[in-house]
Design an enzyme around this catalytic site. Structure first.
Site, PDB file in Angstrom:
ATOM      1  N   ASP A  84      28.593   2.390  61.193  1.00 54.92           N
ATOM      2  CA  ASP A  84      29.599   3.060  62.030  1.00 54.92           C
ATOM      3  C   ASP A  84      30.901   3.326  61.292  1.00 54.92           C
ATOM      4  O   ASP A  84      31.938   3.561  61.932  1.00 54.92           O
ATOM      5  CB  ASP A  84      29.892   2.274  63.310  1.00 54.92           C
ATOM      6  N   CYS A 122      22.075   4.919  63.603  1.00 54.81           N
ATOM      7  CA  CYS A 122      21.841   4.080  62.427  1.00 54.81           C
ATOM      8  C   CYS A 122      20.385   3.922  62.000  1.00 54.81           C
ATOM      9  O   CYS A 122      20.066   4.087  60.827  1.00 54.81           O
ATOM     10  CB  CYS A 122      22.484   2.719  62.614  1.00 54.81           C
ATOM     11  N   LYS A 173      22.065  -6.031  57.796  1.00 55.44           N
ATOM     12  CA  LYS A 173      21.382  -5.494  58.979  1.00 55.44           C
ATOM     13  C   LYS A 173      20.215  -4.603  58.563  1.00 55.44           C
ATOM     14  O   LYS A 173      20.400  -3.618  57.853  1.00 55.44           O
ATOM     15  CB  LYS A 173      22.385  -4.707  59.822  1.00 55.44           C
ATOM     16  N   HIS A 175      17.257  -3.279  60.936  1.00 50.19           N
ATOM     17  CA  HIS A 175      17.160  -2.309  62.042  1.00 50.19           C
ATOM     18  C   HIS A 175      16.039  -1.282  61.865  1.00 50.19           C
ATOM     19  O   HIS A 175      16.158  -0.146  62.324  1.00 50.19           O
ATOM     20  CB  HIS A 175      18.501  -1.588  62.240  1.00 50.19           C
ATOM     21  N   ASN A 311      26.355   6.753  59.949  1.00 44.88           N
ATOM     22  CA  ASN A 311      26.585   7.814  60.939  1.00 44.88           C
ATOM     23  C   ASN A 311      28.090   7.982  61.097  1.00 44.88           C
ATOM     24  O   ASN A 311      28.875   7.356  60.383  1.00 44.88           O
ATOM     25  CB  ASN A 311      25.924   7.512  62.293  1.00 44.88           C
ATOM     26  N   LYS A 326      29.906   9.309  66.210  1.00 48.19           N
ATOM     27  CA  LYS A 326      28.581   8.700  66.241  1.00 48.19           C
ATOM     28  C   LYS A 326      27.778   9.216  67.433  1.00 48.19           C
ATOM     29  O   LYS A 326      28.285   9.303  68.554  1.00 48.19           O
ATOM     30  CB  LYS A 326      28.722   7.187  66.332  1.00 48.19           C
TER      31      LYS A 326
END
Length: 628
Positions: A84, A122, A173, A175, A311, A326
């Site tokens: 972000d 993301c 992270k 994800h 993003n 975003k």
């Protein structure tokens, strides 16, 4: 099993400026090549220089060049991804409030890309970054509900480099799937330290995962993650490495150490912006720590450093005049930073204007590593190395596509077509970079041509999408314990998520009907008996609820006999969060369930409801004691 996790889990036994050895192991690599060559060529040199022998001299120079080329080590790769952080969250991009001196220095002493594009959110960006392919090809379409899970069959950058002798580590992270073989260890990373969900609940003194095991840590999340990345690079300094550091800030919840927050509050910023900019400065400090480590280890000259965001920004803030944020498919939602730095490999002070995107990084990094496209893999990205080495070279312009849910876009050198539900727009970015005037009605031929190109692209990349999320894999020897988390399941009837969207770390709540149930689709690779455990919360007035866990016509029953209704854990949020808060959950052993091989459905049903609700359910844990 929970382990206490110490800082610096890797130890190298070296201090100061340890050298990497040459192939004969007689000199550290820090010694110039000519000096390392001397003991091997002394006799040859004496023979060559006894007289004037131009031909022999030329032959010697040629052999030295061949030897130098032959023994040149493939570059290390430090790949840093933030969560972000928008294009405008760097000082070098014109933000005169934020302070990012280390990142600005990387940009100024390397190459930055002025028109670099990622996905609107993301998980799709991460899938494209790691595979060099459009995220829809990898079956990643969203950020939760299983839509973030990348196919295990995808060939990743980590798998390719690992096969070529690289050490591979992921810190932060993930994800793109929380269960083996979708998790980092299953996708080519020998070391993983971090979390697999879309976001984390608390950034201070929390727990993470280390190669499938829960570990407790102390400190702020980015600092801890950086410690482990530094330790990994130190341990693997004598071989090429891929160190992937996907940080999870400035994603919410908005938590940051006081020194960063107080600094930006003193400038008069609101709490959200002060925290976001503080998080970005903390990122900058940690990048500085990693660069300093590379310099100390003598690895700086042979390490490619890449820095990008996943993003657009997650709040209203400086974006350099771009429209969107975003989750949107406007410039501000998908245009992001890309900084590349590597002394002797990446030109200094260079700005690349051509359209580039996240799918380009895998083929580019493979090219710098001296590797080609893996056999049988269709890469969508382009190798940027020729463009980096000569930005003025002829470069075929390309279309840049964006897609998320009902939002889509096509970016060309001149135009941006956006498709959002029933609304379609066209913008001329040459004269309107802020996308303020829709010219679709003025240029119908351009609009129709771009729309046709987008439709053809989408039909191609979505051809193999599965209609439902991939089932959760169970039964792998590498992961005998599998936790089925609430956001990976589905509620039916009078039961719902604590947060409407069912984001990461959520749970099932308001279970007020015995006709209601929750379920998970799983794929078991080995039939067997599994111990079943529930993680729950139940108020004293609701104790006594009976329930059933079933797979097909096989089931096991249990009853909530103990109340457990804790308060939320303290959370040092600077701004009230929109995600769930964190609780301590109570484990209840239910019994053993025989689960057949193949794809099936695990269901939890309420049989009785003595109180107002059955329970709040965080997860179901399946454990197979023995893998045959």
């Amino acid at each position: 099993m929970e382990l206490v996790f110490a800082r610096n889990m890797y130890t190298s036994g070296t201090t100061g400026r340890p050298g990497r050895v040459c192939p004969c192991r007689c000199f550290p690599k820090s010694v110039p090549f000519s000096e390392r060559l001397r003991p091997h060529t002394g006799k040859a040199l004496s023979l060559l220089f006894r007289g004037t022998r131009p031909l022999a001299w030329l032959l010697f120079v040629f052999l030295v060049g061949v030897a130098s080329s032959t023994h040149a080590a493939p570059p290390n790769i430090l790949l840093i991804l933030t969560d972000d952080q928008g294009w405008g969250d760097l000082g070098v991009h014109g933000n005169d409030v934020i302070q990012t001196p280390n990142l600005d220095a990387l940009a100024q002493s390397g190459t930055r890309f002025q028109h670099f594009y990622v996905s609107p959110v993301c998980a799709p960006t991460r899938a494209s970054l790691l595979t060099g392919r459009h995220h829809l090809r990898t079956n990643v379409t969203g950020v939760t509900d299983g839509r973030e899970v990348m196919r295990a069959e995808e060939v990743t950058l980590a798998e390719t480099l690992k096969a070529a002798g690289y050490a591979t580590g992921c810190f932060g992270k993930w994800h793109n799937g929380g269960h083996f073989p979708h998790d980092p260890n299953g996708q080519g990373f020998e070391e993983f330290f971090g979390f697999s969900a879309g976001h984390w609940n608390n950034y201070f003194d929390t727990h993470y995962e280390h190669n499938g095991q829960r570990v407790q840590v102390a400190g702020y999340i980015n600092d801890v993650v950086t410690d482990q990345a530094i330790a990994f690079m130190t341990t693997n300094q004598d071989k090429p490495f891929l160190c992937y550091v996907p940080y999870n800030t400035p994603h919410s919840p908005f938590q940051v150490p006081d020194k960063y927050f107080d600094k930006y509050k003193a400038l008069g910023l609101d709490d959200t912006l002060a925290c976001v900019y503080g998080m970005c400065e903390n990122l900058d400090d940690n990048v500085g720590r990693m660069v300093e480590t590379l310099e100390t280890l003598g690895l700086r000259d042979n390490t490619l450093i890449l820095y990008l965001g996943d993003n657009g920004p997650n709040s209203k803030r400086y974006v350099g005049g771009l429209r969107g944020h975003k989750g949107t498919v406007h410039e501000g939602g998908v245009r992001n930073m890309l900084l590349m730095n590597g002394p002797g490999m990446i030109p200094r002070g260079q700005v690349v204007e051509a359209l580039t995107q996240h799918i380009d990084l895998m083929p580019t990094l493979l090219a710098y590593a001296g590797l080609g496209t893996p056999d049988g893999v269709q890469l969508d990205g382009r190798n940027l190395r020729p463009l980096i080495e000569d930005p003025a070279r002829a470069w075929t312009e390309r279309d840049v596509f964006s897609h998320w849910r009902a939002r889509a876009a096509l970016r060309t050198a001149d135009y941006r077509l956006t498709l959002q539900g029933e609304q379609a727009s066209l913008y001329d970015l040459r004269v309107d970079p802020g996308e303020t005037v829709d010219i679709a009605s003025l240029k119908p031929l351009v609009f129709d041509a771009l729309k046709a190109r987008y439709d053809a692209w989408y039909a191609d990349v979505s051809a193999d999408l599965t209609p439902e999320p991939l089932p959760i894999p169970v039964g792998y020897a590498e992961r005998p314990i599998v936790e089925l988390l609430a956001p990976e399941g589905k509620p039916v009837g009078n039961v719902k998520y604590a947060v409407r969207a069912g984001w990461a770390n959520d749970w099932f709540t308001d279970w007020s009907d015995t006709e209601a149930y929750v379920y998970w689709d799983i794929h078991n690779v080995r039939a067997g008996n599994y111990a079943v455990t529930l993680n729950y919360v139940c108020a004293p007035a609701n104790v006594g609820a009976e329930f059933e866990v079933s797979v097909g016509d096989v089931s096991v029953q249990g009853v909530i006999t103990a109340a457990h209704d804790p308060a939320f854990l303290p959370s040092p949020d600077r701004v009230k969060r929109i995600e769930v808060y964190e609780k301590e959950w109570k484990s209840l052993s239910v019994g053993t369930l025989a689960i057949p091989e193949g794809t099936t459905r695990l269901t939890v049903r309420a049989l009785t409801k003595p109180g107002e609700t059955v329970m709040d359910l965080k997860s179901v844990v399946l454990e197979r004691p023995t893998i045959f």
